[in-house]
Design a protein around this motif. Structure first.
Motif, PDB file in Angstrom:
ATOM      1  N   LEU A 136       0.964  -1.141   0.168  1.00  0.00           N
ATOM      2  CA  LEU A 136       0.081   0.090  -0.102  1.00  0.00           C
ATOM      3  C   LEU A 136       0.987   1.399  -0.127  1.00  0.00           C
ATOM      4  O   LEU A 136       1.943   1.303   0.507  1.00  0.00           O
ATOM      5  N   HIS A 147      -6.408   4.285   4.750  1.00  0.00           N
ATOM      6  CA  HIS A 147      -6.515   2.663   4.363  1.00  0.00           C
ATOM      7  C   HIS A 147      -7.348   2.043   5.545  1.00  0.00           C
ATOM      8  O   HIS A 147      -7.919   2.652   6.520  1.00  0.00           O
ATOM      9  N   THR A 454      -2.853  -5.670   2.844  1.00  0.00           N
ATOM     10  CA  THR A 454      -2.436  -4.605   3.805  1.00  0.00           C
ATOM     11  C   THR A 454      -0.979  -4.462   3.530  1.00  0.00           C
ATOM     12  O   THR A 454      -0.143  -4.709   2.336  1.00  0.00           O
TER      13      THR A 454
END
Length: 491
Positions: A136, A147, A454
């Protein structure tokens, strides 16, 4: 880097108001810290904190002239930080619990979960360097606050010596008990930690509304099949009619004198599956006769009043989980950070004559319409393979399940050939720990998580299916695999 486990004793323990509850991001965790054992202190302090982290460990072995060497690399991202919102003092003052344990002390607490990471400073520390090790974007800070908070997750593939990957996301409550302490080296009292307790809590993925029919993102697969046998002709269709030695020999050598039936197997399989869905997983199968001049179907078969029946003999489903991780080491080769693990396989075999085996039979009028259509193409297998390779990298988005063949229009009622939805008839449903089907369940060997990404972990899945079809007592096998995206339940 072990996962946190429950630590509790009479000296200190943590209890939730609702034991074993799973929380959604944005909800509030409530409970109490308890002490039952004897203590007397003029000044004590009890604190509670919640921390969340995503951690990865990669073990791998390299070989050189001096032998093999084992290496371990790690990376972690702290998600919540240590601010007052997640680290609180819930008691401060004198305390007395009698030795007989007749009275315990209890201190309530309440901690609110965020909907996303709230620790951008720590996450993006050295962002230019760490961005290489994050799926990310972490720079600028605004990227991080947008996020989604990752849910609780654990995966381990391989082992210490066999190039293993371990990755997890965890959230942990930790309570500490401090007593006033005077050292013989100093007259100034200080706080000394004398007890602690740990309780992991589970964060589940945010619920997703039930999928609409078009959101299953069906993958279209088609493959040409054909069988040669005299039993395509009604005179030899019955099983008790023996073929002559000459007929068996012609069949053995695939002689052009033996009748042939060509057909396309069309399979519509899900590209997106919702865990715990009340609607069964669609899995539609059709057999499309090919009666054109270049389709190799024999004239005596084309002259039949009805197309030969195609039966599904068996179906097998395999789910594979692909775990990708990123670590803060440039020396780790790509082959050490991407592992696919098969953790579920289910097979079903139909007995001859059982309901749910025979695919719809095309009548002559419908078959003639399909054969006479101009420009109709049910898909190109080579093109489908190319599309599968192109979509292999698609990990995000609700329709991320790739693969399969061209989705060209199919002639038939309402634009599609008559098909049988085996998934609906067998009531196939995926739950996190099992596949439910009509009449039974099949257990997973590991927890089936929704797909997610993630900072240092990415999880995707692949669905492989395999079918055996029977035509005039001859069998053919078809199979395909493609990316499938599992999404969270509605509740």
């Amino acid at each position: 880097m072990p996962l946190a486990v429950i630590e509790a004793s009479p000296d200190l323990a943590i209890e939730l108001d609702v034991p074993n509850r799973e929380y959604n991001p944005g909800e509030t965790i409530t409970g109490r810290v308890l002490r039952r054992s004897h203590v007397v202190s003029s000044e004590a302090l009890v604190s509670i904190k919640l921390y969340g982290r995503t951690k990865v460990r990669v073990d791998y072995t390299t070989n050189s002239g001096n032998g093999s060497q084992h290496h371990t690399v790690r990376t972690r991202f702290d998600l919540l930080g240590s601010g007052p919102a997640f680290n609180r003092t819930i008691f401060k003052g004198p305390i007395h619990i009698p030795p007989d344990g007749s009275r315990a002390e209890s201190w309530p607490f309440s901690l609110s979960l965020p909907t996303g990471p709230v620790n951008p400073q720590t996450i993006r520390e050295g962002a230019k360097k760490k961005q290489k090790y994050s799926f990310l974007p972490i720079d600028p800070a605004e990227q991080i606050t947008s996020h989604q908070l990752p849910f609780t997750f654990y995966s381990k593939v391989g082992s210490f010596w066999a190039n293993g990957i371990e990755g997890y996301v965890e959230y942990v409550l930790q309570a500490e008990f401090f007593e006033q302490h005077t050292s013989r080296f100093s007259s100034t009292p200080s706080a000394k930690k004398t007890a602690s307790a740990v309780l992991p809590v589970t964060i589940r993925p945010p619920p997703i509304p039930p999928l609409l029919p078009h959101e299953w993102s069906l993958n279209r697969f088609i493959k040409r099949q054909g069988v040669r046998t005299q039993r395509l002709i009604p005179a030899f269709a019955e099983g008790d009619v023996e073929l002559s030695f000459k007929q068996k020999t012609l069949k053995l050598f695939h002689s052009s004198k033996v009748p042939k039936y060509s057909f396309d197997v069309l399979v519509l399989s899900p590209g997106v599956i919702q865990l715990g869905s009340v609607d069964p997983v669609p899995f539609r199968v059709a057999a499309v006769p090919k009666f054109g001049a270049a389709d190799e179907t024999s004239e005596e078969v084309r002259e039949l009043e009805r197309s030969p029946m195609v039966n599904v003999v068996s179906l097998k489903l395999v789910v594979k989980a692909r775990t990708e991780v990123k670590v803060n080491s440039m020396w780790v080769a790509d082959r050490f950070i991407d592992r696919t693990d098969k953790f579920f396989e289910w097979s079903w075999n139909w007995k001859e004559g059982e309901e749910g085996m025979a695919l719809p039979v095309w009548d002559r009028g419908l078959a003639a319409g399909a054969a006479g259509a101009v420009g109709v193409d049910y898909g190109d297998e080579k093109k489908g393979k190319k599309e599968k390779k192109e979509k292999k990298g698609e990990k995000e988005g609700l329709g991320g399940g790739g693969g399969g063949s061209s989705s060209a229009a199919v002639v038939g009622p309402e634009g599609e050939p008559p098909a049988r939805d085996i998934g609906a008839e067998m009531e196939l449903r995926f739950n996190p720990m099992e596949l439910v089907y009509k009449g039974g369940t099949a257990k997973m060997t590991a927890l089936l998580y929704p797909d997610f990404t993630t900072y240092n972990i990415r999880r995707t899945h692949e669905l492989k299916w395999e079918m055996v079809l029977s035509v005039a007592k001859e069998t053919v096998k078809v199979s395909n695999s493609h990316l499938v995206r599992f999404v969270a339940p509605w509740t």
